[in-house]
Write a protein that holds these residues in place. Structure first.
Motif: not given
Length: 129
Positions: A21-23, A34-35, A66-73, A77-80
């Motif tokens: 995660s990235c806050a 975001m990346g 294999r990887f999925t990026i997502s974000q929760d506005n 926070t973004i997730y990998l």
């Protein structure tokens, strides 16, 4: 200014999964992209995934499928989500944020560091065989 704090790194077996995660905090409204990037020992930094305003998503070639990026506005926070992990996925994973214009750079160059100007401290991911 924007601050980025990564979390969730750790160890996994080959074939396993991890989510990092990235806050983000600060003037996040100025951040359009975001990346995630990673750097393995002895290797160059590699773009893993990016998500732009409007949920436009781009992946680096080695992680597609294999990887999925997502974000929760609501949480800034973004997730990998990393599945089917391989030992080659081992490295320090960095979160990054980019200003207006980053979308064009990503569209032209893929997940490129040139699109980003703010970086987190990183979180270690280790995959054993």
């Amino acid at each position: 200014q924007v601050q980025l704090v990564e979390s969730g790194g750790g160890s996994a077996q080959s074939g396993g999964s991890l989510r990092i995660s990235c806050a983000a905090s600060g003037n996040i409204w100025r951040r359009v992209c975001m990346g995630w990037f990673r750097r393995a020992p002895g290797k160059e930094r590699e773009g893993v995934a990016a998500i732009s305003r409007g949920d436009v998503i781009t992946y680096g070639g080695s992680v597609k499928g294999r990887f999925t990026i997502s974000q929760d506005n609501t949480k800034n926070t973004i997730y990998l989500q990393m599945n089917s992990l391989k030992p080659d996925d081992t490295g320090m994973y960095y979160c990054a944020a980019g200003p207006n214009g980053c979308q064009n750079t990503i569209q032209a160059q893929g997940v490129s560091a040139a699109a980003f100007d703010i970086w987190g401290q990183g979180t270690q991911v280790t995959v054993s065989s």
